[in-house]
Design a protein around this motif. Structure first.
Motif, PDB file in Angstrom:
ATOM      1  N   SER A  84     -31.358  -9.522  72.086  1.00  0.00           N
ATOM      2  CA  SER A  84     -32.171  -8.559  72.843  1.00  0.00           C
ATOM      3  C   SER A  84     -32.754  -9.235  74.072  1.00  0.00           C
ATOM      4  CB  SER A  84     -33.285  -7.984  71.956  1.00  0.00           C
ATOM      5  OG  SER A  84     -33.885  -9.007  71.218  1.00  0.00           O
ATOM      6  N   GLN A  92     -29.962   4.801  71.442  1.00  0.00           N
ATOM      7  CA  GLN A  92     -30.251   4.351  70.082  1.00  0.00           C
ATOM      8  C   GLN A  92     -30.861   5.450  69.212  1.00  0.00           C
ATOM      9  OE1 GLN A  92     -32.497   0.780  70.047  1.00  0.00           O
ATOM     10  NE2 GLN A  92     -33.219   1.026  67.985  1.00  0.00           N
ATOM     11  N   SER A 149     -28.230   1.176  65.923  1.00  0.00           N
ATOM     12  CA  SER A 149     -29.223   0.166  65.543  1.00  0.00           C
ATOM     13  C   SER A 149     -30.406   0.728  64.768  1.00  0.00           C
ATOM     14  CB  SER A 149     -29.745  -0.549  66.780  1.00  0.00           C
ATOM     15  OG  SER A 149     -28.677  -1.196  67.404  1.00  0.00           O
ATOM     16  N   SER A 198     -28.316  -3.883  78.157  1.00  0.00           N
ATOM     17  CA  SER A 198     -28.683  -2.481  78.385  1.00  0.00           C
ATOM     18  C   SER A 198     -28.856  -2.194  79.873  1.00  0.00           C
ATOM     19  CB  SER A 198     -29.971  -2.137  77.637  1.00  0.00           C
ATOM     20  OG  SER A 198     -29.747  -2.119  76.254  1.00  0.00           O
ATOM     21  N   GLU A 201     -26.739   0.780  71.927  1.00  0.00           N
ATOM     22  CA  GLU A 201     -27.166   0.501  70.554  1.00  0.00           C
ATOM     23  C   GLU A 201     -27.196   1.777  69.719  1.00  0.00           C
ATOM     24  OE1 GLU A 201     -29.115  -2.563  69.480  1.00  0.00           O
ATOM     25  OE2 GLU A 201     -29.226  -3.637  71.376  1.00  0.00           O
ATOM     26  N   THR A 205     -24.499  -3.615  71.848  1.00  0.00           N
ATOM     27  CA  THR A 205     -25.052  -3.880  70.522  1.00  0.00           C
ATOM     28  C   THR A 205     -25.511  -5.333  70.416  1.00  0.00           C
ATOM     29  OG1 THR A 205     -24.592  -3.863  68.155  1.00  0.00           O
ATOM     30  CG2 THR A 205     -22.776  -4.438  69.601  1.00  0.00           C
ATOM     31  N   HIS A 206     -26.394  -5.611  69.446  1.00  0.00           N
ATOM     32  CA  HIS A 206     -26.770  -6.991  69.209  1.00  0.00           C
ATOM     33  C   HIS A 206     -26.219  -7.465  67.873  1.00  0.00           C
ATOM     34  CE1 HIS A 206     -30.050  -4.671  67.256  1.00  0.00           C
ATOM     35  NE2 HIS A 206     -29.856  -5.566  66.316  1.00  0.00           N
TER      36      HIS A 206
END
Lengths: 383, 536
Positions: A54, A98, A178, A59, A175, A207-208
């Motif tokens: 993050s 998200q 998430s 993003s 995301e 995405t992480h």
């Protein structure tokens, strides 16, 4: 129609996104550079994941492509057309957040139909398209439900249907999974890939979570501190991370100089032969790259050629049906704390207690661990 | 423009005489003992009004927002009524109570400071209850539970945990109440008689009775200073409140009232006293007296007389005509206030990227809050002296009939902004972004996202604006022509004239105005629904 060419799809060139310091006092501390000269090509029909921790700028890059953040430098082109000056609503892209961001004042059908209304699609065609998409995301018959009555997973499906309804040239997903719990996330990730490939949608997916990225994407772009570190298909990324930073982010837990290992144990990754290895070449030990040997007095034949280390147990945990033992060990580059996995196959013939349980190593106990080459990767040099 | 320009012109009138800067007007006005007596009275009645409003409002907030009991919704509605009642009506209601043969005549409170303070508390208790109660309701109860688990008794929990958390809300409510009390006009004019006045009434007296515009201007400037101070304090309190509180997203579930808990019993007694004694008695007294004819008999005589121009032709128009005027003016003012207030709320709700633009938005926000503090009399007076030739144009707006609605709209705009703005601010900007990416132009985003989401609060704002315009007295009393008088103006004129017919008519007219306002607010409150629409 033009023939497909190298110009088709999304082309991001040397893009820089900068956030202005909010107060005059911070101005001296310089503006924040969120995206620092990123170039990326996404071919038509391809799904690319932007993977990173993050705050790495992934993003921001996505928002810049959508036209929601201004570019400080560089350009974004689609099918050869420069998008500078094309406002958000004329780009014909799709975007999914998200938390879905469904319109609370519209029911499911009217949420999905929103983009079609904006493009002036006729009513009958609109209804058919909405039904088709609700069917595609597994929500047939949900049309008249209020969005506030939906579960988290259902909301994301509606958001996906809404984004896909106007047939966007490019779908941007920020995301999208998430906020969901683990089981649902894993299930929806494969569903997401099915829907995207079935509709032939070109997509960029932020995405992480690497598992998610590897499930959904054709190629994964690893991003850190505003820069792209590596762009590769999942298997290649896993087999040959381009740098120690990438390897660390993927979960490789230790880095051992190749020279410290005996010949013949190195992972065979189409890499140069041992003779070509520079003294700086490093073996990256993956999350499953170390095995715990059962305590039966002598090394087992199956792994006897691998190097063995004596390690001291710090703790044990039971995850996904296997014991994972955290140990302190010196792999040749100083003491490190790593996780070794119990390999059930190694225990064939090892005595269990009458209840069928095996004894777990206690904290402080000495155990033997062994390198599993298939769980390791070669890094070209220490970076 | 319609707010800033008259006020600036007013300030200049105070400083400039015959084209030269001259502070003589200030020296002259400030050296009069009468000025200082009025300033003292203003501060005293505002201070007393604030203290009692807070003291009485807190138990009420506890009972209405932290405890549940049958009929809670009704009592909450009842407590809201005074806030939107026209000041003139409240003045008349209390006067009816305190006159010699009134219900509370034995208290000998007619034309006393105490009478004014009681009326001010009547108005403002609801402000405290709503502001503090709204926060109390959403205060995370787990902090209190933690304190109780650590061995604190109920009183200690209240003193060491609850009150400090409510502190900012109480401070914010108190500063707003102080503001309202310090600029109270109608109530003071009706109840204070000749002995008691405030800076606000003095401005009105100077202008309309003695035509001493210069003194009035100086007093207005003085008033502005006091109010700016109170506004700044209020803004500070509000900023602290937003910064440092653990709030639960939804309201905490209210426990039922318990007759075993001494705290609950005390709070209920206090609340019953406020609702019964302070709110119900004056209203009931007003309604009751309105049915007593000039001859002393009971009946509808006073209401029948509303079709006349009063005894000895006290009025130019009949009361019903005035009611028509009121409705027409209020409708126009509401439309104006909604357009202007809606646009301001829209602009202020945005968070622009550039720092300078952000500062400009903050400034705009503050600017449109000013009319809330600057007294209506100042606005009316400012209009009065500037709009004979607006912007140098040879159009005398004062005779056009548009002036009253514009002045009322200026007073109503802050209410519209405060009601709509929090709702627009709560819209996730990404919702608009999604709409944009889906192909909506900015205009369409506004129509399909912002407008439907703000619709309820716009309805509530319409109600507020309409109620406030209906009851507006301060500015209107300056600007309304006798043949286009509104209900509050007519009521005031009727009380000022001798004769029991006129007094009876004033009572009946007050009831009519109160019913009109309450109806509008009740319709608007329905729109508020379960979700709080704004800060007021």
């Amino acid at each position: 129609m033009r023939a497909p060419g190298a110009e088709d799809g999304l082309e991001v060139r040397d893009v820089v996104v900068r956030y202005r310091a909010s107060r005059a006092r911070d101005r001296a501390a310089r503006d924040t550079v969120a995206v620092d000269g990123v170039s990326l090509h996404v071919a038509p029909g391809e799904i690319v994941a932007l993977l990173g921790p993050s705050g790495c700028g992934k993003s921001s890059l996505l928002r810049a492509v959508a036209g929601l953040e201004p570019l400080a430098a560089g350009e974004v082109r689609f099918d050869g057309q420069d998008l500078a000056g094309v406002p958000v609503h004329r780009r014909r892209f799709g975007l999914m957040f998200q938390d879905g961001q469904l319109f609370p004042h519209r029911d499911v059908t009217r949420n999905v139909a929103y983009g079609l209304e904006a493009s002036g699609t006729a009513g009958s065609e609109r209804g058919a398209r909405v039904a088709e998409l609700l069917d595609a995301v597994g929500l047939a018959g949900y049309g008249s439900r209020a969005v506030t009555t939906l579960s988290g997973g259902e909301r994301q499906r509606v958001a996906l249907a809404r984004a896909l309804a106007p047939r966007p040239r490019l779908l941007l997903l920020d995301e999208p999974l998430s906020a969901l719990d683990r089981g649902l996330r894993e299930r929806l990730a494969s569903e997401l890939r099915e829907v995207l490939t079935a509709t032939g949608t070109t997509a960029v997916f932020v995405t992480h979570d690497h598992d998610e990225a590897f499930v959904v994407a054709d190629r994964v772009a690893v991003m850190d501190r505003g820069r792209l570190l590596q762009v590769a298909p999942p298997e290649e990324l896993w087999r040959a991370p381009a740098s120690r930073r990438v390897a660390e982010f993927l979960g490789f837990q230790a880095f051992v100089p190749a020279a410290a290992l005996p010949p013949g144990v190195l992972p065979d990754a189409g890499r140069p032969s041992r003779a070509d290895l520079s003294p700086e070449t490093v073996v990256a030990v993956g999350p499953a790259g170390l095995r715990l040997l059962p305590d039966i007095g002598e090394p087992l034949r199956a792994v006897e050629q691998g190097p063995l280390w004596q390690a001291s147990v710090v703790g044990t945990a039971f995850r996904r049906g296997r014991a994972e033992v955290t140990v302190d060990v010196d792999l040749g580059s100083g003491p490190v704390r790593v996780v070794a996995v119990e390999e059930p196959a190694l225990y064939d013939g090892v005595a269990a207690d009458p209840a069928g349980r095996r004894r777990r190593p206690a904290v402080g106990e000495k155990v033997t661990i062994v390198l599993d080459p298939s769980g390791c990767a070669l890094l070209p040099a220490l970076r | 423009m319609f707010f800033a320009w008259p006020v600036v012109a007013l300030v200049l009138r105070g400083f400039v005489a015959d084209g030269a800067v001259d502070l003589g007007g200030f020296a002259d006005v400030l050296s009069r003992p009468r000025t200082w007596r009025l300033v003292g009275l203003t501060l005293a009645q505002a201070g007393l009004g604030t203290v009692f409003s807070v003291l009485l409002g807190l138990p009420l907030a506890y009972v209405l927002y932290r405890r549940s009991f049958p009929g809670r919704g009704l009592v909450r509605g009842l407590v809201t009524v005074p806030f939107v009642l026209p000041t003139v009506v409240v003045g008349v209601a209390f006067r009816t109570l305190f006159v010699d043969d009134g219900l509370l005549g034995f208290l000998q409170l007619e034309e006393t400071l105490a009478a004014i303070v009681v009326a001010l508390v009547f108005f403002n208790v609801s402000v405290v209850t709503r502001t503090v109660g709204g926060l109390w309701e959403r205060l995370d109860p787990r902090a209190e539970q933690a304190a109780a688990a650590l061995g604190a008794g109920p009183w200690r929990v209240l003193r060491t945990v609850t009150l400090p958390s409510l502190g900012p809300a109480i401070a914010s409510a108190a500063s707003v109440v102080f503001l309202f009390c310090a600029t109270a006009f109608g109530v003071v004019l009706v109840l204070g008689g000749v002995r008691y006045g405030t800076v606000e009434t003095e401005i009105w007296v100077r202008t309309t009775q003695f035509l001493d515009l210069r003194s009035a201007a100086v007093l207005s400037v003085l008033q502005l200073l006091v109010i700016t101070g109170a506004l700044v304090a209020s803004a500070r309190a509000r900023a602290r409140q937003e910064a440092a509180l653990a709030l639960v997203g939804d309201r905490a579930p209210a426990a039922p009232l318990s007759w075993r808990s001494p705290g609950d019993v005390a709070a209920v007694l206090a609340a019953a006293l406020v609702v019964g004694g302070l709110i119900l008695v004056p209203l009931a007294g007003l309604v009751l007296r309105s049915f007593r004819g000039p001859g002393g008999g009971w009946g509808l005589e006073n209401y029948v007389a509303l079709g006349t121009t009063g005894g000895r032709n006290a009025l130019v128009v009949t009361v019903w005509e005035a009611a028509g005027n009121s409705l027409r003016t209020a409708a126009l003012a509401t439309a104006l206030a909604l357009v202007v207030g809606g646009l301001v709320a829209l602009v202020v709700s945005r968070r622009p990227r550039a720092a300078t633009a952000r500062r400009a938005v903050t400034l705009l926000d503050g600017l449109f809050m000013l009319p809330l503090g600057v007294s209506a009399v100042t606005v009316g007076f400012g209009f009065f002296i500037t709009l004979d030739q607006p912007l140098g144009l040879p159009v005398d707006l004062r005779t056009s009939g548009l002036l009253v609605p514009i002045a009322q709209a200026v007073v109503a705009v802050p209410l519209v902004v405060r009601t709509v703005l929090p709702v627009l601010r709560a819209v996730d900007p990404r919702l608009r972004e999604v709409a944009g990416v889906l192909g909506s132009s900015p205009g369409r985003v506004l129509r399909t996202v912002d407008l439907p989401l703000a619709a309820r609060s716009l309805g509530l704002a319409t109600g507020f604006a309409f109620a406030v315009s209906l009851g507006e007295f301060g500015a209107t009393s300056f600007l309304a022509r006798p043949d286009a008088a509104t209900l509050p103006v007519v009521i005031f004129r009727l009380i000022g004239r001798p004769g029991p017919e006129n007094y009876g008519m004033a009572l009946a007219a007050s009831v009519v105005l109160a019913v009109l306002t309450a109806t509008v607010m009740m319709l608007a409150e329905r729109l508020r629904g379960d979700r709080a629409g704004g800060e007021l």
